[in-house]
Enzyme design. Structure first.
Site, PDB file in Angstrom:
ATOM      1  N   SER A 115     -10.309  -0.081   6.834  1.00  0.00           N
ATOM      2  CA  SER A 115      -9.696  -0.020   5.498  1.00  0.00           C
ATOM      3  C   SER A 115      -8.981  -1.263   5.000  1.00  0.00           C
ATOM      4  O   SER A 115      -8.576  -1.304   3.835  1.00  0.00           O
ATOM      5  CB  SER A 115      -8.728   1.154   5.425  1.00  0.00           C
TER       6      SER A 115
ATOM      7  N   LYS B 271       0.858  -1.190   0.000  1.00  0.00           N
ATOM      8  CA  LYS B 271       0.000   0.000   0.000  1.00  0.00           C
ATOM      9  C   LYS B 271       0.892   1.238   0.000  1.00  0.00           C
ATOM     10  O   LYS B 271       1.916   1.279   0.703  1.00  0.00           O
ATOM     11  CB  LYS B 271      -0.904  -0.015   1.237  1.00  0.00           C
TER      12      LYS B 271
ATOM     13  N   SER C 162      -9.870   2.257   2.577  1.00  0.00           N
ATOM     14  CA  SER C 162      -8.924   2.939   1.736  1.00  0.00           C
ATOM     15  C   SER C 162      -7.904   2.037   1.036  1.00  0.00           C
ATOM     16  O   SER C 162      -7.248   2.465   0.092  1.00  0.00           O
ATOM     17  CB  SER C 162      -8.172   3.978   2.575  1.00  0.00           C
TER      18      SER C 162
HETATM   19  N1  GLN Z   1     -13.421   4.725   5.843  1.00  0.00           N
HETATM   20  C1  GLN Z   1     -12.867   5.198   7.077  1.00  0.00           C
HETATM   21  C2  GLN Z   1     -12.414   6.633   6.907  1.00  0.00           C
HETATM   22  O1  GLN Z   1     -12.671   7.169   5.902  1.00  0.00           O
HETATM   23  C3  GLN Z   1     -11.725   4.316   7.499  1.00  0.00           C
HETATM   24  C4  GLN Z   1     -10.498   4.545   6.738  1.00  0.00           C
HETATM   25  C5  GLN Z   1      -9.357   3.704   7.192  1.00  0.00           C
HETATM   26  O2  GLN Z   1      -9.537   2.693   7.855  1.00  0.00           O
HETATM   27  N2  GLN Z   1      -8.157   4.143   6.843  1.00  0.00           N
HETATM   28  O3  GLN Z   1     -11.812   7.211   7.762  1.00  0.00           O
END
Ligand code: GLN
Length: 489
Positions: free
Chosen positions: A175, A76, A151
């Protein structure tokens, strides 16, 4: 080769049936063919990957190879990797070349794995659909009109489309698990503090945790063995003995107490996801587990609590992007303050700005007690709910996400709808517990398209990763959802 487990790939490499250079080239060719459509990778560097593959082949030849030596892994783009462009999905870091390796990257390097490239992600990991990436949305390989989740959507897409053998992700509010669910793969977020955050670009430090994304629980166990371990460079890294996460994979599930939180099967859960999860629960009963009804009464507050605490931490963490030390600097400005303002205004996207503004607001004098302090108190109650629940059950099971993958653009104008994608995952981060997602079926077909993958979430007590992986592996031995691949293009 593309459907082999990591264990099988490792054996093939050690037996000399294929070289790491050949395997790496196979994936690079697939990336060249499919990435223009899927947009799973932001950066690849064939020369660097192949040089690592040659070094791995040398280790394979001289007998110093480990389990993952020679296996191509996608990283990532939130992990700093020395010499690699590391963007975190943002214009702010569009041209940033990391001068050092994140702990996770170093662990894979030491194991002899090949870095296949940096995967696309929501900007600074803020998002649930990968649409906030400065480098464009990632497409779901099961239906390219749909989102892969976020994400870590680039990693999830790359694993599902066989553009890597496995990948890494990070999970602040879901995410790893949510994109794993939406792309039909497996992913685990371990207990907070298990994987070092050193060199992992910070979003909300008290919640951020890295973990692996792969095609099966068995693969996840091997990857976790490489990623975990104490690191003195992260003050929240836990000092614990190294463990073998694969040690319990083959234990029978007889007697396992599986908790079903009633709040996870209430309003908001789409019918097709609920049905697939019910079928999975029936499978667990067949495997000998006993089902216990439990309640997590404060879990309904997880999303609002998270959207106070995560932006608060983000507003502080992202203050380092000021146009001075690294990252984007506006070309024209009048004085220092103007330079800061323009650099940040031009370098960050809309969702990141929204979070910085919310975070600054909730931390400001006069509002701190009303929002931040209250949210911290409720965070404690949410964690306590799990502690109470684990007196009645060994693991908790439910849906990962309330619906299957939605259409690109469908939730773009409505941040609250987007935030609700994580209603079942966020409480786990707030409590610091381990959580994972495995594929458990498909949703209802619509408009002539086949149904999209459904994810089953497994939540464990602190440090119960081996037990969760056991529960997941036994399910994957009995079913074949995890081995189905999208017909990519
Ligand atoms: N979707 C959540 C956010 O937008 C979690 C994102 C994540 O876990 N990095 O913050």
């Amino acid at each position: 080769m593309l459907n082999s487990s990591l264990q099988q790939l490792g054996s093939a490499l050690r037996a000399g049936n294929i070289s790491s250079v050949e395997l790496t080239q196979l994936y690079l060719d697939r990336i060249a063919a499919l990435n223009p459509t899927l947009n799973a990778y932001i950066t690849t560097s064939a020369a660097t990957s192949l040089a690592q593959a040659r070094a791995a082949d040398a280790r394979l030849a001289d007998g110093t190879a480990q389990t993952l030596t020679g296996i191509p892994i996608a990283q990532k783009d939130i992990f700093c990797a020395k010499g690699w462009r590391t963007t975190c999905g943002s214009k702010m870091l569009e041209n940033f070349i990391a001068p050092y390796d994140a702990h996770v990257i170093a662990q894979f390097d030491n194991a002899g794995a090949v870095n296949l490239g940096k995967t696309n992600m929501d900007e600074f990991a803020m998002g649930s659909s990968n649409e906030t990436s400065y480098f464009g949305a990632v497409k779901n390989p099961w239906d390219t009109a749909r989102v892969p989740g976020g994400s870590s959507g680039g990693s999830a897409c790359a694993v599902a489309a066989r553009l890597c053998a496995a990948a890494t992700g990070t999970d602040t509010g879901g995410s790893i698990r949510q994109p794993a669910a939406l792309c039909g793969i497996s992913g685990i977020k371990p207990t907070y503090g298990t994987v070092s955050r050193y060199g992992m670009i910070a979003f909300a430090s008290s919640l951020d945790q890295a973990g692996p994304m792969a095609r099966s629980a068995e693969d996840l166990a091997l990857l976790l063995n490489t990623m975990t371990g104490f690191d003195e460079r992260d003050s929240t890294s836990l000092q614990r003995d190294k463990e073998d996460y694969a040690r319990d994979l083959n234990k029978p599930l007889a007697g396992l107490r599986v908790g079903l939180p009633k709040e996870f099967f209430a309003e908001g859960l789409s019918g097709d996801v609920g049905k697939a999860v019910e079928t999975a629960i029936a499978e667990y009963k067949k495997l000998g587990a006993s089902i216990v009804d439990i309640s997590l009464p404060n879990s309904k507050l997880a999303v609002p609590v998270y959207y106070v605490l995560a932006p608060a931490e983000a507003s502080s963490n992202l203050s380092r992007f000021d146009g001075v030390r690294y990252g984007y600097r506006a070309p024209d400005y009048t004085d220092l303050a103007d330079m800061y303002e323009k650099s940040r205004a031009q370098g960050f996207g809309a969702e990141v700005k929204r979070r910085i503004m919310i975070g600054t607001y909730v931390l400001s004098h006069g509002y701190y007690d009303a929002y931040y302090l209250q949210a911290q108190k409720i965070r404690r109650l949410i964690a306590q709910d799990f502690t109470d629940a684990f007196k009645q059950c060994d693991i908790i099971i439910g849906p990962t996400s309330p619906s299957t993958a939605f259409k690109l653009g469908e939730k773009g104008d409505d941040p609250v709808q987007m935030y609700l994608s994580d209603i079942y995952t966020i409480a786990v981060n707030l409590a610091g517990l381990p959580g994972m997602s495995i594929p458990c079926g498909f949703g209802a077909p619509n408009n002539g398209n086949p149904g999209m993958p459904v994810g089953l979430q497994i939540i464990g007590n602190y440090f119960a990763e081996a037990q969760m992986l056991n529960a997941a592996h036994q399910y994957q031995r009995a079913t074949d959802w995890h081995s189905l691949a999208p017909q990519v293009l």
